[in-house]
Design a protein around this motif. Structure first.
Motif, PDB file in Angstrom:
ATOM      1  N   HIS A 148     -12.260  14.302 -92.979  1.00 37.00           N
ATOM      2  CA  HIS A 148     -12.398  13.781 -92.291  1.00 37.00           C
ATOM      3  C   HIS A 148     -11.411  12.277 -91.790  1.00 37.00           C
ATOM      4  O   HIS A 148     -11.183  12.076 -90.735  1.00 37.00           O
ATOM      5  CB  HIS A 148     -14.002  13.199 -92.011  1.00 37.00           C
ATOM      6  CG  HIS A 148     -14.180  11.996 -92.565  1.00 37.00           C
ATOM      7  ND1 HIS A 148     -14.783  12.223 -93.987  1.00 37.00           N
ATOM      8  CD2 HIS A 148     -13.831  10.622 -92.619  1.00 37.00           C
ATOM      9  CE1 HIS A 148     -14.906  11.110 -94.769  1.00 37.00           C
ATOM     10  NE2 HIS A 148     -14.671  10.548 -93.903  1.00 37.00           N
ATOM     11  N   THR A 151      -8.535  12.092 -88.804  1.00 32.27           N
ATOM     12  CA  THR A 151      -9.030  11.796 -87.477  1.00 32.27           C
ATOM     13  C   THR A 151      -8.687  10.211 -87.263  1.00 32.27           C
ATOM     14  O   THR A 151      -9.060   9.945 -86.129  1.00 32.27           O
ATOM     15  CB  THR A 151     -10.647  11.950 -87.352  1.00 32.27           C
ATOM     16  OG1 THR A 151     -11.165  11.190 -87.879  1.00 32.27           O
ATOM     17  CG2 THR A 151     -10.685  13.324 -87.074  1.00 32.27           C
ATOM     18  N   TYR A 187     -15.407  16.050 -85.939  1.00 32.78           N
ATOM     19  CA  TYR A 187     -15.219  15.008 -86.766  1.00 32.78           C
ATOM     20  C   TYR A 187     -14.085  13.694 -85.424  1.00 32.78           C
ATOM     21  O   TYR A 187     -14.388  12.620 -85.262  1.00 32.78           O
ATOM     22  CB  TYR A 187     -14.083  14.309 -87.971  1.00 32.78           C
ATOM     23  CG  TYR A 187     -14.520  14.833 -89.282  1.00 32.78           C
ATOM     24  CD1 TYR A 187     -16.235  14.789 -89.831  1.00 32.78           C
ATOM     25  CD2 TYR A 187     -14.115  15.707 -90.552  1.00 32.78           C
ATOM     26  CE1 TYR A 187     -16.523  15.007 -90.495  1.00 32.78           C
ATOM     27  CE2 TYR A 187     -14.169  16.340 -91.879  1.00 32.78           C
ATOM     28  CZ  TYR A 187     -15.991  15.600 -91.487  1.00 32.78           C
ATOM     29  OH  TYR A 187     -16.707  16.792 -92.643  1.00 32.78           O
ATOM     30  N   GLY A 188     -13.602  14.418 -84.800  1.00 28.74           N
ATOM     31  CA  GLY A 188     -12.968  13.855 -83.606  1.00 28.74           C
ATOM     32  C   GLY A 188     -11.304  14.431 -83.240  1.00 28.74           C
ATOM     33  O   GLY A 188     -11.713  15.317 -84.048  1.00 28.74           O
ATOM     34  N   LYS A 189     -10.994  14.445 -81.906  1.00 32.63           N
ATOM     35  CA  LYS A 189      -9.853  15.046 -81.984  1.00 32.63           C
ATOM     36  C   LYS A 189      -8.505  14.278 -82.869  1.00 32.63           C
ATOM     37  O   LYS A 189      -9.029  13.114 -83.571  1.00 32.63           O
ATOM     38  CB  LYS A 189      -9.656  14.511 -80.735  1.00 32.63           C
ATOM     39  CG  LYS A 189      -8.217  15.329 -80.735  1.00 32.63           C
ATOM     40  CD  LYS A 189      -8.251  15.188 -78.951  1.00 32.63           C
ATOM     41  CE  LYS A 189      -6.555  16.016 -77.703  1.00 32.63           C
ATOM     42  NZ  LYS A 189      -6.664  17.306 -78.241  1.00 32.63           N
ATOM     43  N   LEU A 190      -7.292  15.164 -83.264  1.00 31.05           N
ATOM     44  CA  LEU A 190      -6.388  14.535 -83.889  1.00 31.05           C
ATOM     45  C   LEU A 190      -5.613  14.081 -83.232  1.00 31.05           C
ATOM     46  O   LEU A 190      -5.328  14.959 -81.903  1.00 31.05           O
ATOM     47  CB  LEU A 190      -6.362  15.776 -85.438  1.00 31.05           C
ATOM     48  CG  LEU A 190      -6.923  16.510 -85.862  1.00 31.05           C
ATOM     49  CD1 LEU A 190      -6.751  17.719 -86.992  1.00 31.05           C
ATOM     50  CD2 LEU A 190      -7.277  15.342 -87.435  1.00 31.05           C
TER      51      LEU A 190
END
Length: 311
Positions: A148, A151, A187-190
């Motif tokens: 994570h 991110t 966790y969200g967009k890289l």
């Protein structure tokens, strides 16, 4: 007796990393994976704070010293108590050597504490690893980092600095692992493709990305210098890991076997596959991230499609 009085080499992994990075889960999964491969494998718990282990260990440091006892008898807090425990273990190397004697024919997984300073500047574990090397244990450090952090560019730079410091301090063949890859899409967009993080590509782009944040903009020069240190050493790279995926476990094991020399030992035949797995270089890292990257991109595309449909 062995020629020259030296015991036969024993191979294994020293599993290190910060709290919550998945060390114990990794040891459990790798133990099962190696057992199915036919290796005689044993887990050694070196964390005196582990009171309720999820499985029986072949050797537990709690038989020598435990964190609650040290905290109570010496009036120390959890951090100071853990450092004392590891110093006590290093000072009682003879106890550990005697207990490990019956495990020489096993492939060992050492589950270590999660206190970061043990791997960056404190000397107890480093001394212990040096003793194990003298006893002819061929070990590789498996440094787990939660994926994570990818991110958040600021956190990722911190992880790179910690990983580099750990590699230089521990002084073992080293494999950095991005754990919990099955959760990365949550966790969200890289900001960049996954191989940017696993191969630690041109980090100047990461500094530029940080500049968009008002807080980090004030520390641009500091971040540039930290990035220069990381790139000058050119040591840090990562192998992605999802312990639920057998192919992912196999790739990590290939990297570790290459690092500690197990694939060149007598424990397994020198098959063409084993030799190829030890000489793959950059192609290995690319193939190990490709499948994860494709899954991540597909999940992102699906999320976009769902948003469009909602509109």
């Amino acid at each position: 007796p062995p020629r020259g009085g030296m015991a036969e080499p024993a191979f294994g992994q020293v599993v290190i990393g910060p709290p919550g990075s998945g060390k114990t889960s990794y040891c459990r999964a790798m133990h099962e994976f190696l057992r199915r491969l036919g290796r005689s494998v044993a887990v050694v718990n070196l964390d005196p704070a582990n009171e309720a282990l999820p499985w029986p260990c072949a050797l537990d440091v709690g038989e020598l010293v435990t964190l609650p006892d040290v905290m109570e008898s010496l009036a120390l807090g959890p951090n100071g108590g853990l450092l004392y425990c590891m110093e006590y273990l290093a000072a009682n190397g003879d106890w550990l050597r005697r207990r490990l004697r019956g495990l020489r024919r096993h492939y060992l997984l050492f589950d270590c504490p999660g206190q970061v300073e043990l791997y960056t500047h404190h000397g107890a574990l480093k001394e212990l690893f040096a003793q194990l090397a003298k006893w002819n244990f061929r070990l590789a450090a498996v440094h787990l980092v939660d994926s994570h952090y990818c991110t958040d560019p600021g956190k990722f730079i911190s992880v790179l600095c910690t990983s580099l410091s750990t590699m230089l301090h521990v002084e073992l063949p080293h494999v950095n692992v991005l754990s919990k890859m099955d959760l990365i899409e949550q966790y969200g967009k890289l900001a960049f493709n996954l191989d940017y993080y696993t191969e630690v590509l041109d980090l100047s782009y990461l500094v530029d990305h940080l500049a968009s944040d008002p807080f980090f903009r004030n520390f641009r020069r500091l971040n540039e210098k930290l990035v220069e240190v990381i790139e000058d050493y050119s040591l840090v790279s990562f192998v992605p890991l999802n312990i639920q995926d057998k192919q992912s476990m196999r790739r990590v094991l290939q990297a570790v076997d290459k690092a500690n020399g197990y694939c060149f030992g007598e424990q397994e035949h020198r098959s063409l596959e084993a030799l190829m797995s030890a000489a793959v270089g950059a192609d290995f890292h690319f193939s190990s991230t490709l499948a994860v990257q494709e899954k991540y991109v597909q999940s992102q595309d699906k999320a976009v499609e769902e948003e469009v449909m909602d509109l």
